[in-house]
Design an enzyme around this catalytic site. Structure first.
Site, mmCIF file in Angstrom:
data_model
loop_
_atom_site.group_PDB
_atom_site.id
_atom_site.type_symbol
_atom_site.label_atom_id
_atom_site.label_comp_id
_atom_site.label_asym_id
_atom_site.label_seq_id
_atom_site.Cartn_x
_atom_site.Cartn_y
_atom_site.Cartn_z
ATOM 1 N N ASP A 140 0.853 -1.192 0.000
ATOM 2 C CA ASP A 140 0.000 0.000 0.000
ATOM 3 C C ASP A 140 0.889 1.243 0.000
ATOM 4 O O ASP A 140 2.096 1.141 0.153
ATOM 5 C CB ASP A 140 -0.944 0.003 1.213
ATOM 6 C CG ASP A 140 -0.208 -0.227 2.513
ATOM 7 O OD1 ASP A 140 0.963 0.202 2.627
ATOM 8 O OD2 ASP A 140 -0.786 -0.827 3.432
ATOM 9 N N ASP B 229 9.344 4.131 13.141
ATOM 10 C CA ASP B 229 10.040 3.019 13.794
ATOM 11 C C ASP B 229 11.450 2.762 13.259
ATOM 12 O O ASP B 229 12.427 2.910 13.969
ATOM 13 C CB ASP B 229 9.178 1.742 13.806
ATOM 14 C CG ASP B 229 8.529 1.426 12.461
ATOM 15 O OD1 ASP B 229 8.867 2.088 11.462
ATOM 16 O OD2 ASP B 229 7.694 0.505 12.409
ATOM 17 N N ASP C 122 1.431 4.902 1.737
ATOM 18 C CA ASP C 122 1.072 5.821 2.825
ATOM 19 C C ASP C 122 1.556 7.213 2.468
ATOM 20 O O ASP C 122 2.679 7.385 1.987
ATOM 21 C CB ASP C 122 1.725 5.373 4.143
ATOM 22 C CG ASP C 122 1.337 3.951 4.493
ATOM 23 O OD1 ASP C 122 0.148 3.702 4.716
ATOM 24 O OD2 ASP C 122 2.224 3.076 4.504
HETATM 25 P P1 ATP Z 1 3.690 -2.577 5.034
HETATM 26 O O1 ATP Z 1 2.613 -1.588 4.675
HETATM 27 O O2 ATP Z 1 4.502 -3.051 3.908
HETATM 28 O O3 ATP Z 1 3.213 -3.656 5.887
HETATM 29 P P2 ATP Z 1 4.727 -0.307 6.437
HETATM 30 O O4 ATP Z 1 6.066 -0.027 7.046
HETATM 31 O O5 ATP Z 1 4.266 0.628 5.368
HETATM 32 O O6 ATP Z 1 4.761 -1.802 5.954
HETATM 33 P P3 ATP Z 1 2.393 0.525 7.837
HETATM 34 O O7 ATP Z 1 1.698 -0.132 8.965
HETATM 35 O O8 ATP Z 1 1.682 0.749 6.560
HETATM 36 O O9 ATP Z 1 3.690 -0.334 7.608
HETATM 37 O O10 ATP Z 1 2.958 1.901 8.400
HETATM 38 C C1 ATP Z 1 3.384 2.976 7.584
HETATM 39 C C2 ATP Z 1 4.539 3.718 8.251
HETATM 40 O O11 ATP Z 1 4.108 4.253 9.498
HETATM 41 C C3 ATP Z 1 5.731 2.862 8.611
HETATM 42 O O12 ATP Z 1 6.607 2.679 7.522
HETATM 43 C C4 ATP Z 1 6.375 3.646 9.726
HETATM 44 O O13 ATP Z 1 7.101 4.762 9.229
HETATM 45 C C5 ATP Z 1 5.161 4.165 10.460
HETATM 46 N N1 ATP Z 1 4.738 3.243 11.529
HETATM 47 C C6 ATP Z 1 3.827 2.262 11.444
HETATM 48 N N2 ATP Z 1 3.679 1.615 12.608
HETATM 49 C C7 ATP Z 1 4.527 2.214 13.456
HETATM 50 C C8 ATP Z 1 4.859 2.020 14.827
HETATM 51 N N3 ATP Z 1 4.270 1.063 15.540
HETATM 52 N N4 ATP Z 1 5.792 2.852 15.373
HETATM 53 C C9 ATP Z 1 6.379 3.827 14.656
HETATM 54 N N5 ATP Z 1 6.128 4.039 13.372
HETATM 55 C C10 ATP Z 1 5.222 3.266 12.767
HETATM 56 MG MG MG Z 2 2.284 0.641 4.467
#
Ligand code: ATP
Ligand code: MG
Length: 423
Positions: free
Chosen positions: A63, A142, A65
């Site tokens: 996805d 994170d 963001d």
């Molecule tokens: P994917 O969507 O591929 O599973 P992602 O890293 O994009 O991985 P998301 O849950 O979509 O995960 O989160 C988007 C962004 O928000 C992350 O890349 C990170 O920068 C931030 N983020 C998400 N969860 C956390 C958390 N628990 N603590 C700190 N930052 C977070």
């Molecule tokens: Mg994501």
């Protein structure tokens, strides 16, 4: 994050388009639409997180963001199908048919006393709605690999904490002090495992070591959030690798405590082997675009605990079918304190379990009827898994495979003519 709060933080290294491989051709049209609309309205608009990370790794993101300096209300005014969601974080969801693009407002890295950030006694953040600038937003993310911002205004990437170089060396590095960051949000430990499994990255040593110490913080995470994370770990095509890492870091027990039997190591080992085989077949299904369901996943996870408890109930005098039913009810409901499984999956799991006994009998109307059971397919797949694991004779599993291929007359013979099933 409360380390280095008073020290000045570095600004971004701005990487021009000519020096990175993130191309608009690989960003979804709808995400681009949102980015351009924000930009046209005079706001800053960046792609962030997994979208940038995965594109840098030449992978297709799950996805996209988006972050902006527009506040959620301002975002809402720009889009026809937009709703604001989230309590802990207020976010805008912009909908285009089935695709939802998540738009977040930059958030500040505030001190612990700040009135809009609420911590629990152990340091977990439960509400966090302080808007800020991109310079502040980056430090609450994170991993360095997740803290890269792709600017739609000029296609540059803003890199504050060497995320690009970490991605290039295949390292997942937490921003800030790992212990503090895990205490703020223990789910980050699961995210570390998930991203390492999914992207074949290694967790930096200083982020790896505290996981072994801090696993029990997961007991405080709301069960519904653990469930969401569990599905991301096991339904995305890297379940077996996720499982191996969860075992290595002693985290699996916090997701599925019923599987760990401290006093029966051999039994746990057997259960882990079964689970790993089940996860391998889940990965095969995901990779070939076949459907997967949490009911099957949890049926695999909880099978050994249910078998053990059912065995005990039989020894206490309950009938086998009743014991299986009671044991599955009890084990499933105990699981609700950890990664809670939505109720709609409970009865499919029980059906899968109860069918296993019925598969052992290949004679008569009751057996013939299983073929029409609405969950026959899941029950049969489970039987195959058990047979692969050596729990059920291969001959029985093959018989159920073959009987499905037969025409109605031959099927009738198979179930009703004496000794027909003995080859
Ligand atoms: P994917 O969507 O591929 O599973 P992602 O890293 O994009 O991985 P998301 O849950 O979509 O995960 O989160 C988007 C962004 O928000 C992350 O890349 C990170 O920068 C931030 N983020 C998400 N969860 C956390 C958390 N628990 N603590 C700190 N930052 C977070
Ligand atoms: Mg994501």
């Amino acid at each position: 994050m409360n380390n280095n709060e008073s020290q000045p933080r570095p600004g971004p290294r701005i990487v021009p388009r000519s020096e990175h491989n993130v191309s608009r051709a690989n960003i979804s049209d709808n995400a681009l639409r949102v980015l351009y609309r924000l930009k046209k309205a005079g706001y800053g608009a960046f792609l962030v997180g997994g979208g940038v990370r995965d594109l840098l790794l030449d992978r297709r993101p799950k996805d996209f963001d988006i972050v902006t300096d527009a506040h959620p209300e301002q975002v809402r005014k720009l889009f026809r199908y937009c709703r604001l969601v989230g309590r802990r974080f207020r976010l805008a969801h912009v909908r285009f048919g089935r695709e939802v693009i998540e738009v977040a407002t930059f958030r500040a890295n505030t001190t612990d006393e700040h009135k809009d950030r609420i911590h629990t006694k152990k340091g977990r953040i439960i509400r966090d709605n302080v808007y800020g600038t991109i310079d502040e937003d980056v430090w609450r993310r994170d991993f360095t690999a997740n803290a890269l911002y792709y600017n739609i205004a000029d296609f540059t990437i803003w890199d504050y904490c060497s995320g690009i170089s970490d991605i290039k060396s295949g390292v997942l590095r937490l921003i800030g002090d790992p212990v503090t960051r895990y205490k703020e949000d223990p789910v980050r430990m699961l995210r570390a495992v998930r991203l390492a499994a999914k992207l074949d990255l290694i967790i930096a040593p200083n982020a790896e070591a505290p996981i072994l110490e801090l696993g029990d913080l997961l007991n405080e995470v709301p069960a519904a959030r653990l469930y969401d994370e569990l599905i991301k770990l096991f339904h995305a095509g890297h379940a077996a690798r996720s499982f191996d890492l969860l075992i290595r870091y002693n985290l699996f027990q916090y997701l599925l405590p019923a599987v760990n039997k401290r006093n029966q190591k051999d039994r746990s080992r057997e259960a882990f082997k079964f689970i790993r085989e089940g996860l391998q077949s889940t990965d095969d299904r995901v990779c070939s675009d076949r459907p997967v369901t949490p009911a099957f996943l949890f049926a695999v996870f909880l099978w050994y605990p249910v078998l053990d408890l059912a065995g005990k109930l039989v020894r206490e005098g309950r009938s086998e079918a009743q014991a299986m039913l009671d044991a599955s009810s009890l084990i499933i409901s105990e699981q609700q304190n950890q990664a809670s499984l939505p109720r709609r999956f409970w009865s499919p799991i029980k059906d899968i379990y109860l069918m296993q006994r019925r598969f052992m009998n290949r004679r008569g109307i009751r057996s013939a009827r299983i073929l029409c059971h609405r969950r026959f397919r899941a029950g049969y797949d489970f039987l195959l898994l058990r047979s692969k694991h050596g729990e059920v004779d291969r001959e029985i599993a093959d018989w159920w495979t073959d009987v499905q291929q037969l025409g109605p007359e031959a099927q009738k013979k198979a179930f009703f003519v004496k000794d027909h099933h003995r080859k």
